[in-house]
Design an enzyme around this catalytic site. Structure first.
Site, PDB file in Angstrom:
ATOM      1  N   SER A 194     -16.203   1.013   7.669  1.00 67.85           N
ATOM      2  CA  SER A 194     -15.280  -0.128   7.650  1.00 67.85           C
ATOM      3  C   SER A 194     -14.640  -0.426   9.002  1.00 67.85           C
ATOM      4  CB  SER A 194     -14.174   0.114   6.608  1.00 67.85           C
ATOM      5  OG  SER A 194     -13.421   1.259   6.940  1.00 67.85           O
ATOM      6  N   LYS A 243      -5.765  -0.141   1.667  1.00 68.58           N
ATOM      7  CA  LYS A 243      -5.671  -0.540   3.074  1.00 68.58           C
ATOM      8  C   LYS A 243      -4.620  -1.632   3.264  1.00 68.58           C
ATOM      9  CE  LYS A 243     -10.468   0.672   4.120  1.00 68.58           C
ATOM     10  NZ  LYS A 243     -11.821   0.186   4.460  1.00 68.58           N
ATOM     11  N   LYS A 295       1.588  10.828 -10.799  1.00 72.99           N
ATOM     12  CA  LYS A 295       0.496  11.194 -11.712  1.00 72.99           C
ATOM     13  C   LYS A 295       0.946  12.261 -12.714  1.00 72.99           C
ATOM     14  CE  LYS A 295      -2.264  12.412  -8.364  1.00 72.99           C
ATOM     15  NZ  LYS A 295      -1.370  12.101  -7.226  1.00 72.99           N
ATOM     16  N   PRO A 336      -2.909   8.802  -4.498  1.00 71.19           N
ATOM     17  CA  PRO A 336      -2.318   9.633  -3.440  1.00 71.19           C
ATOM     18  C   PRO A 336      -1.232  10.549  -4.001  1.00 71.19           C
ATOM     19  CG  PRO A 336      -2.345   7.298  -2.835  1.00 71.19           C
ATOM     20  CD  PRO A 336      -2.663   7.366  -4.292  1.00 71.19           C
ATOM     21  N   PRO A 337      -0.833  11.558  -3.236  1.00 66.36           N
ATOM     22  CA  PRO A 337       0.256  12.437  -3.690  1.00 66.36           C
ATOM     23  C   PRO A 337       1.568  11.677  -3.809  1.00 66.36           C
ATOM     24  CG  PRO A 337      -0.980  13.437  -1.868  1.00 66.36           C
ATOM     25  CD  PRO A 337      -1.432  12.021  -1.969  1.00 66.36           C
TER      26      PRO A 337
END
Length: 827
Positions: free
Chosen positions: A712, A755, A391, A386-387
């Site tokens: 899901s 999740k 990274k 994710p942002p």
């Protein structure tokens, strides 16, 4: 036969000696041998030489025997070869007199003829051994009127104007044209202009009316004059430009010679010498050196004012400034690399371990020598997550640990392949691609290049940038990477390429195959607090002009920002919010609202709420699930995991199923499967047998503006449906995820780690998940595992027995402690 031939000769002599207007006479049908012409048209009054084939030669010999007059007619270019001879020829030709018949130097038969008068062909009288046709003569018939005289004057003027513009036309030719006084003769003489096409010549021959023929000639020569005038103007401009350049070149050469005698150097010579020195110092490979020498020699011959001079000069400057053999990397020190990673990043232990393994392998292989290094190349690392999870900063840390330059190349929105590989030098304003540009900016051939947002590459009619990256990232090919602008191989094998992406699904398979994925999940609350205290707060203090002794941010303030203002997987918005709070402190200090003697100013949760305003996120789980038909599910998104609320409602009326919330096809199918299963278990759940026949079912997933899809949410939908049909509440401290089958089996799904972290961020500590996903819990941080309870299930019956509260029970009367006996911690 002799009388007929005599009449023909007399008529021809009459036409030649008296070009004045003849009197109309009755048409007389005659016969003469005929010579077919290939792509040629003969006009009256004109003497031409012709090459004859076998058939034409036989016709010419027959005509010579009979009286030297012969018919000439052109073949139709579009006529089939097997068509009758009359269909192969144009029906208008010319009667001509044979002036000379003989053999050409190449052995073919030839004839010199003089055109006499137009002729309209009739039927063929004889086809072997030569052609003989019937015909009627069509001499020019006209009356010298003022209009005709004016037309001749205009034709003379137009022809004279065209001849004036034609180079190589002598005065004798002009005088000859001016001397022609016969209108028909004048028009026919123009038919041999080289500008006429074959079709235009034949059309002119078939025009019997002299005035009409002159009008066609006038129109033709006026068009020719306009065309020649433009050509003459362009030719003059080119000649003037060439003369000007030649004069400038001559003067510059003289100036150089004078300056050389005076001991002065010219700017152009200085530029060339400067380029030579730069290229010599650039340590070019052999191929690049030869190309540079060739372009230097070419540059010396080009005028400095020419646009090509600047193009060649720019190209040579690029060659001179590229780091062909410049390397700055230091020997890899694993202990130092670990220290750098720990200083720059909190947590991410598995990611750090993989990076250290990667660097250790590079260190060991470098010790074995360059030959082994080229034989087995390591993969490209790709950080996916994710942002805001670090990274890009991981790439910076790797570059610092290796002592190399760091280059970040954003690929988001790049759609043109030439942006990466460059534009060919044939285009105006061409330049190298971004890879070569970044190497020049880095000043070294072994930087760390981070390909940021590689999942957001585009594609359109200009090419596929992802395909261009295949060569760049392939260790077997990138040592000879060729940029379109340079058109020379450049060695990228020493460059350490890294990549980042938010999601891996949109990256093309061929590109995925060249990279090894390292997944970065979102941070838990405690990790965010640590990152904020160690990294974010000190950085924002410096950014806002505050000293550490002037302001202190408490842990409660940080947790308040995390829970109430920045519910995210990363820490980017957390840093922004801390900066916003510290700006308020800086303003108060500058305005004197805070006494410097009372510093450090303590930023607590109350000050955060006053500075940032109304909280953006609240724990609304209990409020939103206080009615039957609502269940909490878990979803995966490119920005991390999160919770969703699935709502189901049963209304008396016609049997139907309505699904809203902008759900994808897979989610809609999950809803239908969930409804079918709940109907099949109606008796065991205590649902009236005809309930679904007399009620309309509506399933809705809020946040309708956001598209949603995936399997899901199956057990969540089934739980919400069962709750709506039975009137039993769903527990507000449980979230669930899993795919459902028609038989009630709970099937495994993906994204368990994200999740679970999303549930933890939302304050939910109990999660129902498929039993086959238990292995995925090993990736969770220990702090999360210690705080949460995971309940593995195999069937939907287990889910309903855990999630549904007993009848007539409210969430207010049953505490979490009382519910805990239903749950079993994951083993």
């Amino acid at each position: 036969m002799n009388d007929e031939t005599l009449r023909e000769q007399t008529t021809a002599e009459s036409e030649e000696t008296s070009p004045t207007t003849p009197s109309p006479e009755p048409e007389v049908v005659e016969t003469l041998p005929l010579i077919p012409l290939e792509g040629a048209v003969v006009f009256p009054y004109i003497v031409v030489s012709l090459t004859l084939d076998e058939l034409g030669s036989a016709s010419a010999e027959a005509a010579a025997r009979e009286g030297r007059q012969v018919l000439l007619a052109a073949r139709r270019p579009d006529a089939p070869a097997d068509a009758p001879i009359t269909d192969q020829l144009f029906n208008v030709g010319v009667v001509a007199r044979i002036e000379q018949l003989g053999t050409l130097p190449n052995g073919a038969s030839g004839v010199v003829v003089r055109g006499l008068v137009r002729a309209v062909l009739g039927e063929a009288v004889q086809t072997t051994p030569y052609l003989r046709f019937r015909f009627t003569r069509r001499p020019d018939v006209f009356e010298r009127t003022p209009e005709l005289e004016q037309l001749m004057v205009e034709v003379h003027a137009a022809i004279d104007a065209v001849l004036e513009l034609r180079p190589g036309v002598t005065q004798e030719i002009r005088n000859f044209v001016r001397s022609i006084d016969d209108p028909g003769h004048l028009a026919d003489n123009t038919g041999y202009s080289p500008d006429y096409t074959f079709a235009e010549r034949q059309e002119l021959l078939e025009t019997f009316d002299v005035s009409e023929r002159l009008r066609k000639v006038l129109m033709f020569y006026r068009k020719q004059f306009a065309l020649l005038e433009v050509q003459a103007k362009l030719r003059q401009e080119v000649q003037e430009s060439a003369a000007r350049q030649q004069r400038e070149f001559y003067l510059r050469q003289q100036l150089r010679a004078i300056q050389k005698e005076l001991g002065e150097d010219t700017s152009e010579a200085a530029e060339l010498d400067d380029l030579r020195q730069k290229l010599a110092a650039a340590d070019l490979p052999e191929v690049a050196r030869k190309e540079a020498d060739r372009e230097l020699s070419r540059l010396a011959r080009i005028n400095a004012s020419s646009p090509e001079y600047q193009m060649v000069r720019t190209y040579l400057e690029w060659l001179a400034e590229l780091p062909w053999n410049k390397y700055t990397g230091q020997p890899i020190d694993i202990a130092f690399a670990r220290q750098v990673l720990d200083e720059d990043h909190h947590g991410l232990q598995k990611v750090k371990e993989r990076i250290l393994e990667y660097l250790a392998v590079k260190q060991r292989r470098a010790a074995l020598g360059e030959e082994n290094l080229r034989a087995n190349r390591e993969p490209i690392l790709a950080f996916v997550g994710p942002p805001g999870v670090g990274k890009t900063s991981l790439g910076q840390s790797i570059a610092r640990a290796l002592g190399r330059s760091f280059v970040r190349m954003s690929l988001g929105g790049v759609r043109d392949e030439a942006e990466l590989r460059g534009f060919r030098r044939t285009y105006i304003g061409s330049q190298p691609g971004r890879i070569i540009q970044e190497l020049r900016r880095a000043g070294t051939a072994d930087p760390v290049i981070l390909l940021d947002e590689i999942d957001k590459l585009g594609i359109d009619y200009r090419g596929d940038p992802a395909a261009a990256l295949l060569e760049v990232l392939d260790p077997e090919q990138n040592h000879t990477f060729t940029d379109h602008y340079l058109n020379l191989p450049f060695d990228l094998s020493r460059v350490l390429f890294l990549a980042t992406a938010n999601t891996w699904d949109t990256v093309p398979p061929a590109l995925r195959d060249r990279m090894e994925v390292i997944e970065l999940s979102g941070y838990i609350e405690d990790e965010k607090v640590q990152i904020a205290q160690i990294h974010l707060v000190p950085r924002q203090l410096r950014a806002n002009g505050l000293r550490p002794e002037e302001a202190v941010v408490t842990e409660d303030a940080i947790r308040c920002i995390i829970n109430e203002y920045t519910r995210e997987a990363g820490v980017r918005n957390l840093e922004r919010s801390i900066g916003a709070v510290l700006r308020k402190v800086a303003r108060r200090l500058s305005e004197g609202e805070i006494d410097p003697a009372n510093t450090p100013f303590v930023v607590d949760a109350a000050f955060v709420r006053a500075a940032l305003g109304r909280p953006r996120f609240t724990n609304e789980t209990r409020e939103r699930i206080d009615q039957p038909g609502v269940a909490i599910g878990l979803v995966w998104t490119p920005v991390g995991g999160d919770i969703i609320f699935v709502e189901a409602s049963a209304v008396e009326g016609k049997k139907e199923l309505t699904i809203t919330g902008q759900l994808g096809e897979v989610m809609r199918e999950s809803a239908e499967a969930a409804l079918t299963y709940v109907r099949s278990r109606a008796r065991s759940l205590g649902i009236e047998p005809d309930f679904f026949e007399t009620h309309a079912i509506h399933i809705h997933v809020p946040a309708g503006a956001v598209p949603k899809d995936g399997p899901s949410a199956g057990i969540t939908m089934a739980t919400a449906l069962a709750s709506a049909a039975t009137g039993r509440l769903v527990r507000d401290d449980i979230a669930m995820t899993g795919e459902i089958s028609l038989r009630g089996r709970v099937l495994p799904i993906g994204g368990i780690k994200e999740k679970a972290l999303g549930a933890h961020r939302a304050g939910i500590r109990t999660v129902i998940l498929p039993r086959r996903n238990l292995i995925d819990l090993d990736d969770l941080p220990p702090a999360v595992s210690a705080e949460m309870t995971f309940i593995p299930v195999d069937t939907l019956d287990e889910v309903l027995s855990i999630a549904l509260l007993p009848p007539a029970t409210t969430t207010d009367t049953l505490t979490v402690a009382q519910r805990s006996d239903v749950l079993t911690p994951a083993s």
